[in-house]
Scaffold this motif. Structure first.
Motif, mmCIF file in Angstrom:
data_model
loop_
_atom_site.group_PDB
_atom_site.id
_atom_site.type_symbol
_atom_site.label_atom_id
_atom_site.label_comp_id
_atom_site.label_asym_id
_atom_site.label_seq_id
_atom_site.Cartn_x
_atom_site.Cartn_y
_atom_site.Cartn_z
ATOM 1 N N ASP A 232 -2.444 7.460 3.007
ATOM 2 C CA ASP A 232 -1.624 6.331 3.415
ATOM 3 C C ASP A 232 -0.685 6.748 4.551
ATOM 4 O OD1 ASP A 232 -2.705 4.628 1.527
ATOM 5 O OD2 ASP A 232 -1.243 5.185 -0.019
ATOM 6 N N VAL A 233 -0.514 5.820 5.488
ATOM 7 C CA VAL A 233 0.447 6.023 6.558
ATOM 8 C C VAL A 233 1.790 5.481 6.101
ATOM 9 C CG1 VAL A 233 1.034 5.480 8.943
ATOM 10 C CG2 VAL A 233 -1.351 5.884 8.303
ATOM 11 N N LEU A 234 2.839 6.282 6.185
ATOM 12 C CA LEU A 234 4.167 5.904 5.710
ATOM 13 C C LEU A 234 5.063 5.543 6.887
ATOM 14 C CD1 LEU A 234 4.718 8.751 3.067
ATOM 15 C CD2 LEU A 234 3.655 6.496 2.739
ATOM 16 N N ASP A 235 6.018 4.659 6.636
ATOM 17 C CA ASP A 235 6.975 4.311 7.676
ATOM 18 C C ASP A 235 8.119 5.321 7.692
ATOM 19 O OD1 ASP A 235 8.563 3.747 5.485
ATOM 20 O OD2 ASP A 235 8.349 1.565 5.663
ATOM 21 N N ASP A 236 9.148 5.025 8.485
ATOM 22 C CA ASP A 236 10.255 5.958 8.628
ATOM 23 C C ASP A 236 11.018 6.161 7.330
ATOM 24 O OD1 ASP A 236 9.581 6.222 11.258
ATOM 25 O OD2 ASP A 236 11.058 4.743 11.988
ATOM 26 N N GLU A 237 10.953 5.188 6.426
ATOM 27 C CA GLU A 237 11.657 5.291 5.155
ATOM 28 C C GLU A 237 10.797 5.845 4.037
ATOM 29 O OE1 GLU A 237 13.189 1.453 4.347
ATOM 30 O OE2 GLU A 237 14.613 1.454 6.024
ATOM 31 N N GLY A 238 9.563 6.217 4.367
ATOM 32 C CA GLY A 238 8.675 6.807 3.370
ATOM 33 C C GLY A 238 7.892 5.801 2.550
ATOM 34 N N ASN A 239 7.843 4.547 2.966
ATOM 35 C CA ASN A 239 7.103 3.513 2.246
ATOM 36 C C ASN A 239 5.732 3.298 2.882
ATOM 37 O OD1 ASN A 239 9.383 2.995 0.549
ATOM 38 N ND2 ASN A 239 10.275 1.756 2.218
ATOM 39 N N PRO A 240 4.700 3.004 2.071
ATOM 40 C CA PRO A 240 3.354 2.759 2.625
ATOM 41 C C PRO A 240 3.359 1.560 3.550
ATOM 42 C CG PRO A 240 3.256 3.147 0.255
ATOM 43 C CD PRO A 240 4.690 2.979 0.591
ATOM 44 N N THR A 241 2.612 1.691 4.655
ATOM 45 C CA THR A 241 2.522 0.591 5.622
ATOM 46 C C THR A 241 1.273 -0.252 5.407
ATOM 47 O OG1 THR A 241 1.350 2.006 7.202
ATOM 48 C CG2 THR A 241 3.765 1.963 7.325
ATOM 49 N N GLY A 242 0.405 0.170 4.498
ATOM 50 C CA GLY A 242 -0.845 -0.539 4.275
ATOM 51 C C GLY A 242 -1.987 0.019 5.090
ATOM 52 N N GLU A 243 -1.703 0.890 6.019
ATOM 53 C CA GLU A 243 -2.731 1.532 6.831
ATOM 54 C C GLU A 243 -3.019 2.919 6.278
ATOM 55 O OE1 GLU A 243 -1.416 1.626 10.807
ATOM 56 O OE2 GLU A 243 -1.351 -0.566 11.050
ATOM 57 N N THR A 244 -4.208 3.439 6.620
ATOM 58 C CA THR A 244 -4.602 4.779 6.188
ATOM 59 C C THR A 244 -5.056 5.594 7.390
ATOM 60 O OG1 THR A 244 -6.875 4.093 5.748
ATOM 61 C CG2 THR A 244 -5.292 3.960 3.902
ATOM 62 N N GLU A 245 -5.117 6.923 7.194
ATOM 63 C CA GLU A 245 -5.608 7.817 8.230
ATOM 64 C C GLU A 245 -6.492 8.883 7.588
ATOM 65 O OE1 GLU A 245 -2.427 9.894 10.093
ATOM 66 O OE2 GLU A 245 -1.495 10.520 8.210
ATOM 67 N N ALA A 246 -7.467 9.373 8.364
ATOM 68 C CA ALA A 246 -8.386 10.399 7.884
ATOM 69 C C ALA A 246 -7.750 11.769 8.064
ATOM 70 C CB ALA A 246 -9.709 10.321 8.639
#
Length: 405
Positions: A232-246
């Motif tokens: 999961d890709v996290l935002d600046d606050e450490g919350n999931p953004t709904g996007e993923t990365e390999a």
């Protein structure tokens, strides 16, 4: 005089950094610094300080032909502080000794002298230092000693007022400069100067070797035919953004890698060979040895250490010759200090005093071999007891104590 003192401050600061091993890191590309996350800010290479130490250790003032002069030196701790004078001169190019009611050692950071261009005699000396609230100064002249003060810190050439003025009965400036130079004209030069650029090159090669060791010397593993993991890709606050990365499914510290895919392949890349860096560093080290006189065994190159005392003396012959040259340079200054000390004590003209400085042998020697040779010469009647003890490196005070007992 104050302007001359300020003029050399930048160069003295640079020399102090090299002496302390805190010189700026040279030849390091910004990209490499960023790749190392700024963890490698400086590599300390101590060759300049090693050169000063090697020379200073061989400059041992043991006395004067006038024994009463050595008593004055002992009263002022000059038997111990003489080494400080030599180190200051070798590091900064100049050091100073003042002779008044006592003999004191001065640094080039605070003192400067002026010489007559015709006679090359010292015509003035100036010392400046700071207290918590004031800037103090002393101007030494042949007939007068002037005490100065500025009611502020950091004063350079302005704001000084005369606080006191004393008559100088010596008739000469009571300041002696120890100039580290083998040239007739010009200022003193640091003994470290010939090796500074080579030290920068050595620092560069060492930095490159450490960088290669960090990124390419360690063997790297590889794998093909393995499905990448999703994270999961996290935002600046450490919350999931709904996007993923390999990402790599195998962690850096995994000791075993397992894959269910039939076409998976695993392997390892060969680590980089750092021997080329070692060869380049040895080339620079040999250049340092050539220009400084430091033997290769002191620099950690050239194989094993010398196998005998004679072999060590032979390998250090260039360094010993440099030390003997420094004894000749500094010996004249110490003799001038002795003349001023006797003149201040006896109230005579310094020019009428004749005295000669004596030094210990600067060469590395075998104590057993030296003692055996001296005993044979003494037994044959070729040497007196006093001269034999001096030949063994004892000071005038130690010689007198041995003879008395």
């Amino acid at each position: 005089m104050a302007q001359r003192l300020d003029a050399g401050s930048a160069n003295r600061h640079r020399l102090e950094l090299y002496s302390a091993g805190e010189q700026p890191l040279t030849f390091l590309a910004p990209e490499i610094r960023a790749a190392l996350n700024n963890r490698l800010s400086r590599v300390s290479i101590g060759v300049p300080r090693m050169l000063v130490d090697a020379l200073a250790e061989r400059l041992r003032l043991t006395g004067f032909d006038d024994l009463s002069v050595w008593d004055l030196f002992l009263q002022n701790d000059m038997d111990q502080l003489s080494g400080v004078v030599h180190r200051e001169a070798l590091t900064l190019g100049n050091s100073y000794v003042t002779v008044w009611d006592k003999i004191t050692v001065e640094t080039a950071h605070q003192m400067v002298t002026m010489e007559d261009p015709g006679t090359r005699e010292t015509v003035a000396g100036f010392k400046r230092w700071e207290t918590d609230k004031t800037t103090e100064g002393v101007l030494y002249l042949p007939n007068t000693i002037v005490r100065l003060r500025a009611n502020q810190t950091g004063a350079t050439t302005q704001g000084f007022e005369v606080v006191d003025e004393l008559e100088n009965p010596l008739g000469v400036v009571p300041v002696v400069r120890f100039k580290n130079s083998d040239r007739l004209l010009g200022e003193g030069v640091s003994a470290m100067e010939p090796v500074l650029s080579l030290t920068d090159a050595l620092t560069k090669l060492t930095t490159d070797m450490l960088t290669s060791s960090e990124y390419s010397a360690r063997p790297r593993r590889w794998a093909t035919g393995v499905e990448l993991a999703e994270r999961d890709v996290l935002d600046d606050e450490g919350n999931p953004t709904g996007e993923t990365e390999a990402v790599n499914p195998f962690g850096e510290n995994d000791r075993m890698m397992i894959s269910e895919a039939a076409d998976s392949k695993f392997g390892q890349l060969q680590g980089a060979d750092l021997a080329a860096y070692q060869n380049a560093i040895n080339v620079i080290m040999r250049q340092i040895s050539a220009v400084s006189g430091l033997p290769e065994h002191m620099l950690g190159i050239g194989g094993d250490n010398p196998t005998s005392a004679d072999a060590m003396r032979s390998s250090e012959s260039a360094l010993t010759a440099k030390a003997e040259a420094k004894q000749s340079q500094f010996g004249r200054s110490w003799e001038q200090v002795a003349r001023l000390a006797i003149a201040a004590r006896d109230g005579v003209d310094p020019a009428s005093v004749s005295v000669s400085a004596q030094w210990a042998d600067p060469a590395t020697r075998s104590v057993a071999q030296e003692a055996d040779a001296v005993v044979k010469l003494f037994s044959a009647g070729l040497l007196s007891q006093r001269f034999a003890l001096k030949r063994l490196g004892y000071s005038d005070a130690e010689v007198r104590e041995i003879i008395a007992n």
